[in-house]
Design a protein around this motif. Structure first.
Motif, PDB file in Angstrom:
ATOM      1  N   GLU A  45       7.870  -4.659   7.743  1.00 35.61           N
ATOM      2  CA  GLU A  45       5.868  -4.738   7.324  1.00 35.61           C
ATOM      3  C   GLU A  45       5.298  -5.950   8.220  1.00 35.61           C
ATOM      4  OE1 GLU A  45       2.770  -3.212   7.437  1.00 35.61           O
ATOM      5  OE2 GLU A  45       4.205  -1.843   6.749  1.00 35.61           O
ATOM      6  N   PRO A  46       4.740  -5.966   8.833  1.00 38.13           N
ATOM      7  CA  PRO A  46       3.562  -7.174   9.386  1.00 38.13           C
ATOM      8  C   PRO A  46       2.615  -7.742   8.814  1.00 38.13           C
ATOM      9  CG  PRO A  46       3.022  -5.365  10.859  1.00 38.13           C
ATOM     10  CD  PRO A  46       4.659  -5.098   9.863  1.00 38.13           C
ATOM     11  N   ALA A  47       1.808  -6.704   8.007  1.00 39.93           N
ATOM     12  CA  ALA A  47       0.794  -7.354   7.816  1.00 39.93           C
ATOM     13  C   ALA A  47       1.021  -7.914   6.240  1.00 39.93           C
ATOM     14  CB  ALA A  47      -0.666  -5.576   6.890  1.00 39.93           C
TER      15      ALA A  47
ATOM     16  N   ALA B 118       7.401  -0.139   7.709  1.00 39.87           N
ATOM     17  CA  ALA B 118       7.826   0.351   6.149  1.00 39.87           C
ATOM     18  C   ALA B 118       6.799   0.200   5.602  1.00 39.87           C
ATOM     19  CB  ALA B 118       8.706  -0.717   5.403  1.00 39.87           C
ATOM     20  N   ASN B 119       5.785   0.513   5.323  1.00 36.51           N
ATOM     21  CA  ASN B 119       4.444   0.467   4.567  1.00 36.51           C
ATOM     22  C   ASN B 119       4.760  -0.421   3.670  1.00 36.51           C
ATOM     23  OD1 ASN B 119       2.380   2.589   2.734  1.00 36.51           O
ATOM     24  ND2 ASN B 119       1.740   1.902   5.504  1.00 36.51           N
ATOM     25  N   VAL B 120       4.612   0.739   1.966  1.00 40.99           N
ATOM     26  CA  VAL B 120       4.750  -0.220   0.955  1.00 40.99           C
ATOM     27  C   VAL B 120       6.482   0.319   0.388  1.00 40.99           C
ATOM     28  CG1 VAL B 120       2.483  -0.060   0.357  1.00 40.99           C
ATOM     29  CG2 VAL B 120       4.133   2.101  -0.436  1.00 40.99           C
ATOM     30  N   GLY B 121       7.276   0.784   0.688  1.00 44.53           N
ATOM     31  CA  GLY B 121       8.587   1.108   0.452  1.00 44.53           C
ATOM     32  C   GLY B 121       8.928   2.792   0.466  1.00 44.53           C
TER      33      GLY B 121
ATOM     34  N   LEU C 275       2.907  -5.367  -1.109  1.00 42.43           N
ATOM     35  CA  LEU C 275       3.418  -4.580  -1.602  1.00 42.43           C
ATOM     36  C   LEU C 275       5.110  -3.498  -1.762  1.00 42.43           C
ATOM     37  CD1 LEU C 275      -0.624  -2.524  -1.620  1.00 42.43           C
ATOM     38  CD2 LEU C 275       0.760  -3.264  -4.159  1.00 42.43           C
ATOM     39  N   LEU C 276       5.144  -4.070  -0.405  1.00 44.67           N
ATOM     40  CA  LEU C 276       5.740  -3.798   0.002  1.00 44.67           C
ATOM     41  C   LEU C 276       7.365  -4.125  -0.795  1.00 44.67           C
ATOM     42  CD1 LEU C 276       8.818  -2.179   1.544  1.00 44.67           C
ATOM     43  CD2 LEU C 276       7.617  -4.733   3.265  1.00 44.67           C
ATOM     44  N   GLU C 277       7.102  -5.418  -0.715  1.00 48.30           N
ATOM     45  CA  GLU C 277       8.749  -6.085  -1.684  1.00 48.30           C
ATOM     46  C   GLU C 277       7.847  -6.262  -3.380  1.00 48.30           C
ATOM     47  OE1 GLU C 277       9.670 -10.578  -0.179  1.00 48.30           O
ATOM     48  OE2 GLU C 277       7.083 -10.396  -0.576  1.00 48.30           O
ATOM     49  N   ARG C 278       7.168  -5.590  -3.600  1.00 48.73           N
ATOM     50  CA  ARG C 278       7.229  -5.514  -5.747  1.00 48.73           C
ATOM     51  C   ARG C 278       8.227  -4.056  -6.054  1.00 48.73           C
ATOM     52  NH1 ARG C 278       1.338  -4.561  -6.944  1.00 48.73           N
ATOM     53  NH2 ARG C 278       1.213  -6.678  -5.229  1.00 48.73           N
ATOM     54  N   ASN C 279       7.292  -2.904  -4.734  1.00 46.13           N
ATOM     55  CA  ASN C 279       7.997  -1.655  -4.940  1.00 46.13           C
ATOM     56  C   ASN C 279       9.182  -1.418  -4.405  1.00 46.13           C
ATOM     57  OD1 ASN C 279       5.681  -0.479  -5.571  1.00 46.13           O
ATOM     58  ND2 ASN C 279       5.273  -0.054  -3.381  1.00 46.13           N
ATOM     59  N   VAL C 280       9.973  -2.033  -3.297  1.00 47.79           N
ATOM     60  CA  VAL C 280      11.381  -2.203  -3.364  1.00 47.79           C
ATOM     61  C   VAL C 280      12.128  -3.672  -4.610  1.00 47.79           C
ATOM     62  CG1 VAL C 280      11.436  -1.389  -1.679  1.00 47.79           C
ATOM     63  CG2 VAL C 280      11.617  -3.453  -1.422  1.00 47.79           C
TER      64      VAL C 280
ATOM     65  N   PRO D  92      18.544  -2.297  -4.966  1.00 46.42           N
ATOM     66  CA  PRO D  92      19.758  -2.665  -4.231  1.00 46.42           C
ATOM     67  C   PRO D  92      20.306  -2.795  -3.136  1.00 46.42           C
ATOM     68  CG  PRO D  92      21.023  -0.198  -4.902  1.00 46.42           C
ATOM     69  CD  PRO D  92      19.194  -0.864  -5.656  1.00 46.42           C
ATOM     70  N   ARG D  93      20.136  -4.189  -2.216  1.00 46.23           N
ATOM     71  CA  ARG D  93      20.963  -4.168  -0.972  1.00 46.23           C
ATOM     72  C   ARG D  93      19.336  -3.841   0.492  1.00 46.23           C
ATOM     73  NH1 ARG D  93      24.534  -2.140  -3.488  1.00 46.23           N
ATOM     74  NH2 ARG D  93      23.698  -0.089  -2.975  1.00 46.23           N
ATOM     75  N   VAL D  94      18.620  -4.091  -0.248  1.00 48.48           N
ATOM     76  CA  VAL D  94      16.992  -3.992   0.060  1.00 48.48           C
ATOM     77  C   VAL D  94      16.584  -4.996   0.662  1.00 48.48           C
ATOM     78  CG1 VAL D  94      14.865  -2.746   0.837  1.00 48.48           C
ATOM     79  CG2 VAL D  94      16.842  -1.407  -0.247  1.00 48.48           C
ATOM     80  N   THR D  95      16.316  -5.424   1.589  1.00 45.65           N
ATOM     81  CA  THR D  95      15.700  -7.167   2.529  1.00 45.65           C
ATOM     82  C   THR D  95      14.420  -7.074   3.103  1.00 45.65           C
ATOM     83  OG1 THR D  95      18.014  -8.190   2.348  1.00 45.65           O
ATOM     84  CG2 THR D  95      16.148  -9.006   3.823  1.00 45.65           C
ATOM     85  N   CYS D  96      13.703  -7.423   2.702  1.00 41.77           N
ATOM     86  CA  CYS D  96      12.632  -6.873   3.611  1.00 41.77           C
ATOM     87  C   CYS D  96      11.906  -8.491   4.354  1.00 41.77           C
ATOM     88  CB  CYS D  96      11.052  -7.157   2.146  1.00 41.77           C
ATOM     89  SG  CYS D  96      10.949  -5.901   1.154  1.00 41.77           S
ATOM     90  N   HIS D  97      11.318  -8.082   5.595  1.00 46.13           N
ATOM     91  CA  HIS D  97      10.869  -8.588   6.886  1.00 46.13           C
ATOM     92  C   HIS D  97       9.626  -8.431   6.778  1.00 46.13           C
ATOM     93  CE1 HIS D  97      15.231  -9.553   7.303  1.00 46.13           C
ATOM     94  NE2 HIS D  97      14.712  -8.167   7.496  1.00 46.13           N
ATOM     95  N   ARG D  98       8.311  -9.579   7.435  1.00 47.44           N
ATOM     96  CA  ARG D  98       7.363  -9.648   7.373  1.00 47.44           C
ATOM     97  C   ARG D  98       7.211  -9.683   8.839  1.00 47.44           C
ATOM     98  NH1 ARG D  98       2.750 -13.275   8.131  1.00 47.44           N
ATOM     99  NH2 ARG D  98       1.089 -12.174   8.481  1.00 47.44           N
ATOM    100  N   LEU D  99       7.172  -8.634   9.089  1.00 51.11           N
ATOM    101  CA  LEU D  99       6.833  -8.801  10.491  1.00 51.11           C
ATOM    102  C   LEU D  99       7.339  -7.729  11.702  1.00 51.11           C
ATOM    103  CD1 LEU D  99       9.102 -10.720  13.654  1.00 51.11           C
ATOM    104  CD2 LEU D  99      11.219  -9.779  12.721  1.00 51.11           C
TER     105      LEU D  99
END
Length: 191
Positions: free
Chosen positions: A71-73, A49-52, A79-84, A88-95
């Motif tokens: 996004e594993p890094a 996902a990089n930064v979203g 940055l991804l979490e902050r940008n999204v 709504p309905r977006v879930t981020c996984h550091r994986l």
């Protein structure tokens, strides 16, 4: 003369083409809607996902869908979490997703979009690396109650095939409606 003919005639000397609708290949989400008329895109995966960037486009195209971003890094993930965060309905996984679960070494480059998992340590020593968690697509879906993926976008910088191999069960039972892999055809890329 109709307005559409006037516009086309005015555009022609400038080498411009006017389309009534977008041609295929310009917008992946527009193409999906054309290829799957009436399909409800409810669950979308953004692997790498990089930064979203893709997540934002997915929300715009399919506002009712649940989107899982992978996004594993660690710094890119922040940055991804902050940008999204406001989407709504977006879930981020550091994986990272791969062929096998466990951990992997992530080669960290200055270019956030070019970071990649390494398997054999073949890159030159002294590179910045981070150990990241890895799961298979099948493991993730089983663990999170995901029975179907309507759109699977994979941009894993040379690990795309491993991501798909990790989803053998889901893919084998036709649990994914559409897949997009962003790949390069560089003959020097051994991944």
């Amino acid at each position: 003369m109709s307005l559409s003919r006037i516009v086309r005639s005015a555009a022609r000397p400038f080498g411009l083409t006017v389309f009534r609708e977008l041609p295929r290949g310009v917008d992946a989400f527009h193409d999906l809607k054309l290829a799957f008329p009436g399909h409800r895109f409810e669950t979308l995966f953004d692997v790498g996902a990089n930064v979203g960037q893709s997540a934002r486009a997915m929300v715009a195209a399919f506002p009712q869908a649940s989107i899982h971003c992978f996004e594993p890094a660690s710094d890119t993930f922040s940055l991804l979490e902050r940008n999204v965060a406001a989407l709504p309905r977006v879930t981020c996984h550091r994986l990272a997703l791969g062929e096998r679960g466990g951990t992997a070494s992530l080669l960290r480059t200055d270019n956030l979009a070019m970071r990649r998992l390494t398997t054999d340590g073949a890159e030159a020593g002294g590179d910045d690396r981070e150990t990241v968690p890895v799961a298979t697509l099948d493991e993730f879906c089983t663990g999170h109650g995901v029975g179907r993926i309507d759109f699977l976008k994979v941009d894993a910088e040379g690990f795309d095939l491993q991501v798909l191999r990790g989803g053998r069960g889901l893919l084998g039972r036709h649990g994914v409606a559409a897949v997009q892999c962003e790949v390069g055809l560089d003959p020097d890329n051994q991944a």
